[in-house]
Write an enzyme that holds these catalytic residues in place. Structure first.
Site, PDB file in Angstrom:
ATOM      1  N   HIS A 161      -7.157  -4.673  10.380  1.00 35.58           N
ATOM      2  CA  HIS A 161      -6.900  -4.421   8.951  1.00 35.58           C
ATOM      3  C   HIS A 161      -5.591  -5.059   8.503  1.00 35.58           C
ATOM      4  O   HIS A 161      -4.662  -5.217   9.291  1.00 35.58           O
ATOM      5  CB  HIS A 161      -6.950  -2.925   8.612  1.00 35.58           C
ATOM      6  N   ASP A 192       0.818  -1.203   0.000  1.00 40.28           N
ATOM      7  CA  ASP A 192       0.000   0.000   0.000  1.00 40.28           C
ATOM      8  C   ASP A 192       0.856   1.259   0.000  1.00 40.28           C
ATOM      9  O   ASP A 192       2.069   1.196   0.195  1.00 40.28           O
ATOM     10  CB  ASP A 192      -0.949   0.001   1.222  1.00 40.28           C
ATOM     11  N   ASP A 207      -7.424  -2.788  14.534  1.00 44.01           N
ATOM     12  CA  ASP A 207      -8.819  -3.050  14.148  1.00 44.01           C
ATOM     13  C   ASP A 207      -8.936  -4.241  13.194  1.00 44.01           C
ATOM     14  O   ASP A 207      -9.991  -4.470  12.605  1.00 44.01           O
ATOM     15  CB  ASP A 207      -9.432  -1.785  13.505  1.00 44.01           C
ATOM     16  N   GLU A 264      -9.525  -1.640   5.646  1.00 42.62           N
ATOM     17  CA  GLU A 264     -10.136  -1.329   6.944  1.00 42.62           C
ATOM     18  C   GLU A 264     -11.401  -2.165   7.146  1.00 42.62           C
ATOM     19  O   GLU A 264     -11.939  -2.717   6.185  1.00 42.62           O
ATOM     20  CB  GLU A 264     -10.494   0.169   6.988  1.00 42.62           C
TER      21      GLU A 264
HETATM   22  C1  GLP Z   1      -0.325   0.190   8.562  1.00 46.14           C
HETATM   23  C2  GLP Z   1      -0.002  -0.664   7.340  1.00 46.14           C
HETATM   24  C3  GLP Z   1      -0.221  -2.122   7.664  1.00 46.14           C
HETATM   25  C4  GLP Z   1       0.463  -2.482   8.950  1.00 46.14           C
HETATM   26  C5  GLP Z   1      -0.135  -1.692  10.088  1.00 46.14           C
HETATM   27  C6  GLP Z   1       0.446  -2.045  11.440  1.00 46.14           C
HETATM   28  O1  GLP Z   1      -1.650   0.495   8.666  1.00 46.14           O
HETATM   29  N1  GLP Z   1      -0.780  -0.320   6.198  1.00 46.14           N
HETATM   30  O2  GLP Z   1       0.315  -2.874   6.586  1.00 46.14           O
HETATM   31  O3  GLP Z   1       0.296  -3.846   9.207  1.00 46.14           O
HETATM   32  O4  GLP Z   1       0.118  -0.336   9.804  1.00 46.14           O
HETATM   33  O5  GLP Z   1       1.545  -1.220  11.713  1.00 46.14           O
HETATM   34  P1  GLP Z   1       2.550  -1.431  12.905  1.00 46.14           P
HETATM   35  O6  GLP Z   1       3.419  -2.567  12.513  1.00 46.14           O
HETATM   36  O7  GLP Z   1       3.313  -0.144  12.985  1.00 46.14           O
HETATM   37  O8  GLP Z   1       1.754  -1.727  14.109  1.00 46.14           O
END
Ligand code: GLP
Length: 272
Positions: free
Chosen positions: A138, A67, A136, A143
């Site tokens: 995702h 993404d 959440d 989402e």
């Molecule tokens: C973002 C990314 C996800 C990732 C998530 C968790 O939203 N788009 O791909 O898994 O963050 O991030 P973190 O590893 O910082 O908790």
């Protein structure tokens, strides 16, 4: 799903990096699906260390990120392009022409999404998709309420995600993300997580019903998913003891499958 629980986040990163390195050693032109976020930093550190130690060669590898925020300059340190350059791309011998991330400022967003999907197909599809998870539930930026059949498209981020990722709501609100349908086409998936903050999402994903309210639960429909987590992230799993037992006795199960397979051609060791 194979749920692999380690005592510490460090072991989660070690195991994940070892699996990626193993894949590249077996298939030098592997196609990796990459993710961003704090969870991935330990994995990328280990890949860089392995590269510096001469244990892995990325020159034949292709990467697709999950993404990207819309509207940011790619050089903006908050962009995922900048994140990937910082943590991995500038530090190993990946060919820059084979590190793909959705464009953050395309003229036509729908066309960019179609182009990205086509590119993944053209490169032979994703061999191993790495995923983190949002609180959440995702994955990528799919989402809650995302279609479980969705392809790459624009998504609006929730307040919770903006606060988790930027600490403020004054941040990019839209992103391009691979859809759940696209993610499920990867040949193999590793989702990793650590810390108490992820425990609820992990429990919902592994043991809850398949539901768009927890997009990660769609991974239950994929035949080769490994969930690699630490004790804290595993703390809400009801069948934690079972997963630990299965992992500790994996070798035994593999030997048994091998014995059976030799008498029944066509059988293969237990998949996740
Ligand atoms: C973002 C990314 C996800 C990732 C998530 C968790 O939203 N788009 O791909 O898994 O963050 O991030 P973190 O590893 O910082 O908790």
């Amino acid at each position: 799903m194979e749920v692999i629980i380690f005592e510490t986040p460090e072991k989660v990163f070690d195991e994940t990096a070892a699996r990626i390195i193993n894949l590249i050693q077996k298939k030098r032109n592997a196609v990796l699906g990459l993710a961003t976020g704090r969870t991935m930093e330990g994995v990328y550190q280990r890949l860089v260390a392995a590269y510096q130690a001469g244990k892995v060669d990325f020159s034949g590898v292709t990467t697709f990120n999950l993404d990207e925020y819309l509207g940011l300059d790619p050089a903006d340190p908050r962009s995922f392009r900048a994140y990937m350059e910082r943590h991995l791309f500038s530090r190993v011998n990946l060919n820059p022409e084979r590190t793909f991330i959705p464009r953050s400022r395309p003229e036509d967003v729908a066309a960019e999404c179609r182009r990205y999907e086509a590119l993944i197909k053209e490169k032979g599809g994703i061999d191993l998709q790495l995923l983190g998870i949002g609180r959440d539930g995702h994955i990528g930026f799919n989402e809650p309420s995302s279609s479980l059949a969705a392809r790459t498209r624009i998504k609006t981020l929730t307040d919770e995600t903006l606060l988790d990722n930027f600490g403020t709501l004054e941040a990019p609100r839209f992103a391009i993300t691979l859809g759940i349908g696209t993610i499920l086409e990867a040949r193999e998936i590793i989702l990793l997580a650590f810390g108490e903050k992820k425990a609820e999402a992990i429990a919902w994903m592994v043991e809850g019903p398949v539901s768009a309210s927890c997009p990660a639960s769609a991974l239950q429909l994929h035949p080769v998913v490994r969930v690699i987590i630490d004790e804290a992230a595993a703390s809400r799993l009801q069948r934690k003891d079972y997963y630990l037992w299965v992992w500790r006795h994996k070798k035994q199960a593999e030997e048994l499958s091998f014995t059976l397979a030799s008498s029944q051609p066509g059988d293969k060791p237990e998949d996740p």
